[in-house]
Design a protein around this motif. Structure first.
Motif, PDB file in Angstrom:
ATOM      1  N   PRO A   8       0.697  -0.941  -0.094  1.00 53.79           N
ATOM      2  CA  PRO A   8       0.232   0.107  -0.026  1.00 53.79           C
ATOM      3  C   PRO A   8       0.757   1.002   0.298  1.00 53.79           C
ATOM      4  CG  PRO A   8       0.287  -0.968   2.539  1.00 53.79           C
ATOM      5  CD  PRO A   8       0.933  -1.705   1.480  1.00 53.79           C
ATOM      6  N   PRO A   9       0.211   2.608  -0.603  1.00 52.33           N
ATOM      7  CA  PRO A   9       1.356   3.275  -0.289  1.00 52.33           C
ATOM      8  C   PRO A   9       1.697   4.491   0.667  1.00 52.33           C
ATOM      9  CG  PRO A   9      -0.391   3.831  -2.394  1.00 52.33           C
ATOM     10  CD  PRO A   9      -1.012   2.598  -1.620  1.00 52.33           C
ATOM     11  N   SER A  10       0.819   4.036   1.699  1.00 51.64           N
ATOM     12  CA  SER A  10       1.084   4.554   2.945  1.00 51.64           C
ATOM     13  C   SER A  10       2.505   3.872   3.709  1.00 51.64           C
ATOM     14  CB  SER A  10      -0.248   4.125   3.879  1.00 51.64           C
ATOM     15  OG  SER A  10      -0.741   2.761   4.310  1.00 51.64           O
ATOM     16  N   ALA A  11       3.011   2.861   2.975  1.00 55.49           N
ATOM     17  CA  ALA A  11       4.000   2.299   3.835  1.00 55.49           C
ATOM     18  C   ALA A  11       5.410   2.776   3.612  1.00 55.49           C
ATOM     19  CB  ALA A  11       4.169   0.977   3.396  1.00 55.49           C
ATOM     20  N   GLY A  12       4.829   3.758   2.440  1.00 55.23           N
ATOM     21  CA  GLY A  12       6.129   4.668   2.251  1.00 55.23           C
ATOM     22  C   GLY A  12       7.338   3.556   1.834  1.00 55.23           C
ATOM     23  N   THR A  13       7.066   2.810   0.852  1.00 57.90           N
ATOM     24  CA  THR A  13       7.966   1.871  -0.077  1.00 57.90           C
ATOM     25  C   THR A  13       7.754   2.218  -1.770  1.00 57.90           C
ATOM     26  OG1 THR A  13       7.337   0.413   1.720  1.00 57.90           O
ATOM     27  CG2 THR A  13       8.934  -0.424  -0.394  1.00 57.90           C
ATOM     28  N   LEU A  14       9.267   2.686  -2.349  1.00 60.76           N
ATOM     29  CA  LEU A  14       8.642   2.901  -3.676  1.00 60.76           C
ATOM     30  C   LEU A  14      10.171   1.841  -4.431  1.00 60.76           C
ATOM     31  CD1 LEU A  14      10.498   5.395  -4.651  1.00 60.76           C
ATOM     32  CD2 LEU A  14      10.007   5.688  -2.757  1.00 60.76           C
ATOM     33  N   LEU A  15       9.543   1.554  -6.197  1.00 58.24           N
ATOM     34  CA  LEU A  15      11.527   1.651  -6.781  1.00 58.24           C
ATOM     35  C   LEU A  15      11.654   2.810  -7.174  1.00 58.24           C
ATOM     36  CD1 LEU A  15       9.176  -0.258  -9.299  1.00 58.24           C
ATOM     37  CD2 LEU A  15      10.623  -1.289  -7.505  1.00 58.24           C
ATOM     38  N   ARG A  16      13.036   2.425  -6.423  1.00 58.85           N
ATOM     39  CA  ARG A  16      13.599   4.222  -6.722  1.00 58.85           C
ATOM     40  C   ARG A  16      14.079   4.518  -7.783  1.00 58.85           C
ATOM     41  NH1 ARG A  16      19.857   0.821  -5.970  1.00 58.85           N
ATOM     42  NH2 ARG A  16      19.588   0.263  -8.390  1.00 58.85           N
ATOM     43  N   THR A  17      13.729   5.859  -7.468  1.00 57.32           N
ATOM     44  CA  THR A  17      13.484   6.864  -8.878  1.00 57.32           C
ATOM     45  C   THR A  17      15.238   7.285  -9.171  1.00 57.32           C
ATOM     46  OG1 THR A  17      13.539   8.620  -7.456  1.00 57.32           O
ATOM     47  CG2 THR A  17      11.184   7.500  -8.171  1.00 57.32           C
ATOM     48  N   GLN A  18      16.084   6.977  -8.556  1.00 57.63           N
ATOM     49  CA  GLN A  18      17.031   7.445  -9.248  1.00 57.63           C
ATOM     50  C   GLN A  18      18.438   7.015  -7.851  1.00 57.63           C
ATOM     51  OE1 GLN A  18      16.829  11.474  -7.813  1.00 57.63           O
ATOM     52  NE2 GLN A  18      16.694  10.884  -5.413  1.00 57.63           N
ATOM     53  N   THR A  19      20.128   6.593  -8.253  1.00 58.54           N
ATOM     54  CA  THR A  19      20.476   5.897  -7.637  1.00 58.54           C
ATOM     55  C   THR A  19      21.142   6.964  -6.121  1.00 58.54           C
ATOM     56  OG1 THR A  19      21.992   6.812  -9.175  1.00 58.54           O
ATOM     57  CG2 THR A  19      21.283   4.445  -9.604  1.00 58.54           C
ATOM     58  N   SER A  20      20.472   8.342  -6.206  1.00 61.50           N
ATOM     59  CA  SER A  20      21.290   9.163  -4.944  1.00 61.50           C
ATOM     60  C   SER A  20      20.625   8.434  -3.533  1.00 61.50           C
ATOM     61  CB  SER A  20      20.278   9.892  -4.824  1.00 61.50           C
ATOM     62  OG  SER A  20      20.715  10.591  -6.305  1.00 61.50           O
ATOM     63  N   PRO A  21      19.495   7.473  -3.427  1.00 65.65           N
ATOM     64  CA  PRO A  21      19.558   6.607  -2.352  1.00 65.65           C
ATOM     65  C   PRO A  21      20.580   5.770  -1.180  1.00 65.65           C
ATOM     66  CG  PRO A  21      17.261   6.537  -3.409  1.00 65.65           C
ATOM     67  CD  PRO A  21      18.350   7.167  -4.208  1.00 65.65           C
ATOM     68  N   VAL A  22      21.823   5.732  -2.695  1.00 62.90           N
ATOM     69  CA  VAL A  22      22.467   4.432  -2.381  1.00 62.90           C
ATOM     70  C   VAL A  22      23.725   5.158  -2.049  1.00 62.90           C
ATOM     71  CG1 VAL A  22      24.631   3.044  -3.408  1.00 62.90           C
ATOM     72  CG2 VAL A  22      22.042   3.068  -4.030  1.00 62.90           C
ATOM     73  N   GLN A  23      24.056   7.190  -2.396  1.00 64.78           N
ATOM     74  CA  GLN A  23      25.123   7.376  -1.896  1.00 64.78           C
ATOM     75  C   GLN A  23      24.360   7.718  -0.414  1.00 64.78           C
ATOM     76  OE1 GLN A  23      24.881  11.479  -4.552  1.00 64.78           O
ATOM     77  NE2 GLN A  23      24.971  10.146  -6.367  1.00 64.78           N
ATOM     78  N   VAL A  24      23.083   8.091  -0.340  1.00 64.89           N
ATOM     79  CA  VAL A  24      22.672   8.197   1.712  1.00 64.89           C
ATOM     80  C   VAL A  24      23.174   7.660   2.238  1.00 64.89           C
ATOM     81  CG1 VAL A  24      20.467   8.723   3.223  1.00 64.89           C
ATOM     82  CG2 VAL A  24      20.727   9.782   0.588  1.00 64.89           C
ATOM     83  N   ARG A  25      22.813   6.211   1.529  1.00 62.08           N
ATOM     84  CA  ARG A  25      22.772   5.180   2.619  1.00 62.08           C
ATOM     85  C   ARG A  25      24.658   4.789   2.996  1.00 62.08           C
ATOM     86  NH1 ARG A  25      19.971   0.665   2.825  1.00 62.08           N
ATOM     87  NH2 ARG A  25      17.895   1.115   1.880  1.00 62.08           N
ATOM     88  N   ALA A  26      25.067   5.447   1.958  1.00 57.43           N
ATOM     89  CA  ALA A  26      26.891   4.600   1.727  1.00 57.43           C
ATOM     90  C   ALA A  26      27.305   6.006   3.094  1.00 57.43           C
ATOM     91  CB  ALA A  26      27.488   5.271   0.740  1.00 57.43           C
ATOM     92  N   LEU A  27      26.754   7.400   2.880  1.00 59.17           N
ATOM     93  CA  LEU A  27      27.149   8.402   4.175  1.00 59.17           C
ATOM     94  C   LEU A  27      26.934   7.517   5.551  1.00 59.17           C
ATOM     95  CD1 LEU A  27      25.542  11.569   2.308  1.00 59.17           C
ATOM     96  CD2 LEU A  27      28.642  11.158   2.993  1.00 59.17           C
ATOM     97  N   LEU A  28      26.550   7.309   5.442  1.00 60.07           N
ATOM     98  CA  LEU A  28      25.329   6.237   6.809  1.00 60.07           C
ATOM     99  C   LEU A  28      26.220   5.043   6.984  1.00 60.07           C
ATOM    100  CD1 LEU A  28      21.617   6.553   6.315  1.00 60.07           C
ATOM    101  CD2 LEU A  28      22.957   8.044   8.371  1.00 60.07           C
ATOM    102  N   GLU A  29      26.808   4.934   5.802  1.00 64.20           N
ATOM    103  CA  GLU A  29      27.473   3.416   6.984  1.00 64.20           C
ATOM    104  C   GLU A  29      29.094   3.711   6.474  1.00 64.20           C
ATOM    105  OE1 GLU A  29      25.887   0.794   3.812  1.00 64.20           O
ATOM    106  OE2 GLU A  29      24.263   1.154   4.127  1.00 64.20           O
ATOM    107  N   ARG A  30      29.523   4.273   5.694  1.00 62.35           N
ATOM    108  CA  ARG A  30      30.726   4.512   5.508  1.00 62.35           C
ATOM    109  C   ARG A  30      31.163   5.532   6.536  1.00 62.35           C
ATOM    110  NH1 ARG A  30      31.895   1.730  -0.541  1.00 62.35           N
ATOM    111  NH2 ARG A  30      30.014   0.638  -0.325  1.00 62.35           N
ATOM    112  N   GLY A  31      30.750   6.764   6.948  1.00 64.56           N
ATOM    113  CA  GLY A  31      31.147   7.730   6.859  1.00 64.56           C
ATOM    114  C   GLY A  31      32.256   8.505   5.747  1.00 64.56           C
ATOM    115  N   VAL A  32      33.071   9.197   6.662  1.00 67.73           N
ATOM    116  CA  VAL A  32      33.502  10.403   5.825  1.00 67.73           C
ATOM    117  C   VAL A  32      34.903  10.117   6.133  1.00 67.73           C
ATOM    118  CG1 VAL A  32      31.362  11.945   5.284  1.00 67.73           C
ATOM    119  CG2 VAL A  32      32.643  12.149   7.275  1.00 67.73           C
ATOM    120  N   PRO A  33      35.752  10.790   5.201  1.00 65.06           N
ATOM    121  CA  PRO A  33      35.459  10.790   3.609  1.00 65.06           C
ATOM    122  C   PRO A  33      35.094   9.668   3.026  1.00 65.06           C
ATOM    123  CG  PRO A  33      38.478  10.643   4.052  1.00 65.06           C
ATOM    124  CD  PRO A  33      37.512  10.560   5.850  1.00 65.06           C
ATOM    125  N   LEU A  34      34.658  10.133   1.913  1.00 65.88           N
ATOM    126  CA  LEU A  34      33.752   9.564   0.966  1.00 65.88           C
ATOM    127  C   LEU A  34      34.001   9.972  -0.580  1.00 65.88           C
ATOM    128  CD1 LEU A  34      31.994   6.677   0.966  1.00 65.88           C
ATOM    129  CD2 LEU A  34      29.844   8.340   0.812  1.00 65.88           C
TER     130      LEU A  34
END
Length: 369
Positions: free
Chosen positions: A179-205
């Protein structure tokens, strides 16, 4: 029970009679010699050296003889069975060698005969180009990051500074999962991977993130609902727009040779300032601009081709990932891999990329610059 027969004469036992033993050996040797295959030899071994063979039955009679008669009878039977066993072994070796020779002749391959080779496959042009682009960045010391194609809304929009009422969240652009209320989607860009990389790997990146993305786009010559992007992200101390420009120039030369780039001001929620990156047309090199005598279909005589978007990472994105924007800065960029393949090879229709025709992949790879 009667006692042992001390006057027992072995000659009176037919199976132990020397004449009978010699006859059994002669019969065995004849059967062994007549065996033309290992299967026939196996049958002869069963008949003349097996547990029910005449020599085996004669050997059983020895135990009933008086002690003084056993030695002579045992030697006679032992020598007879040894003769048969040696004959079997020799014949087995002969037949095995002959059958091996026959098999080698039968299985011999005539290398002069024409052959029908199975058709070979080919890597998809998009896969090939992604590998080439990855090589460019890995050579500079960057890392490759990957993430799920089924993504959470927070990674795809919220963390990238896209407001809840941003048009990109609408159904006409985004493929939401029920259901749309679950907030789940097929990613529209690969930018979410960058967010995950920042959270998981830290900086410098220093990472690039190639992969599939999904949009509710029309299926036509220039649009696909499923296509490929390659995005890059750098977050470190002292990163500026100049670093971004140098990186994109290096990538452009690696992909297209001696080509120039330019940046045009643009807007993206996750970068500030933002820009569109254009490539100088690598066919006409700008000579078709204002020259009706030399039109260029590649750039439509504009001299430049739109390649992708880029910019300095918005401080809000850094804050969402727990990075202090007063200490660190960065840049990000992204471009469509499918469009890049079209630029390099002159492929006229994106739909050819998903038809699965091996002839298309071969022709594209053969004509790639």
């Amino acid at each position: 029970m009667s006692g042992p027969n001390d006057n027992f004469d072995p000659k009176q036992v037919a199976a132990l009679d020397p004449t009978a033993v010699d006859a059994a050996v002669e019969a065995a040797l004849a059967a062994i010699a007549q065996a033309a295959t290992t299967a026939e030899l196996k049958a002869a071994r069963h008949d003349h050296a097996g547990d029910t063979s005449p020599l085996a039955l004669a050997n059983r009679e020895i135990g009933a003889l008086p002690p003084q008669a056993r030695k002579e009878a045992g030697q006679r039977i032992g020598q007879a069975r040894g003769t048969v066993a040696r004959a079997i072994a020799q014949r087995q070796e002969e037949l095995a060698a002959a059958e091996l020779e026959e098999a080698l002749v039968a299985d011999r391959v005539d290398v002069t005969l024409p052959v029908h080779l199975a058709p070979q496959g080919a890597l998809h042009p998009v896969t090939t180009l992604i590998d080439e682009m990855i090589d460019v960045f890995v050579a500079m010391g960057w890392q490759v990051a990957d993430g799920p194609e089924l993504e959470a809304e927070w990674y795809n929009f919220d963390a990238l500074n896209l407001a809840p009422d941003h048009p990109a969240r609408a159904l006409q652009d985004t493929l939401w999962v029920d259901p749309p209320s679950a907030g789940t989607l097929l990613r529209t860009q690969t930018s979410p991977v960058q967010v995950r990389a920042l959270l998981e790997r830290g900086v410098p990146l220093y990472v690039i993130s190639p992969g599939k993305v999904f949009r509710a786009d029309e299926y036509d010559a220039t649009h696909l609902p499923v296509f490929h992007q390659l995005e890059g992200l750098v977050v470190d101390k002292g990163i500026s727009m100049a670093d971004l420009r140098g990186t994109l120039d290096h990538l452009a030369r690696a992909m297209f040779g001696d080509v120039e780039t330019r940046m045009r001001p643009h807007y993206f929620p996750f970068t500030e300032p933002s820009a569109e990156v254009d490539l100088q047309c690598f066919v006409c090199h700008g000579e078709s601009v204002g020259n009706p005598d030399r039109p260029c279909r590649t750039c439509r005589s504009e001299g430049w081709i739109e390649w992708g978007g880029c910019g300095v990472v918005n401080p809000r994105v850094l804050q969402a990932c727990g990075i202090d924007p007063d200490v660190y800065s960065g840049f990000a960029f992204g471009m469509g891999v499918d469009r890049t393949v079209m630029f390099r090879t002159g492929a006229p229709d994106l739909r050819d990329f998903v038809e699965g025709d091996i002839r298309f992949s071969r022709s594209i790879l053969g004509g790639a610059r």
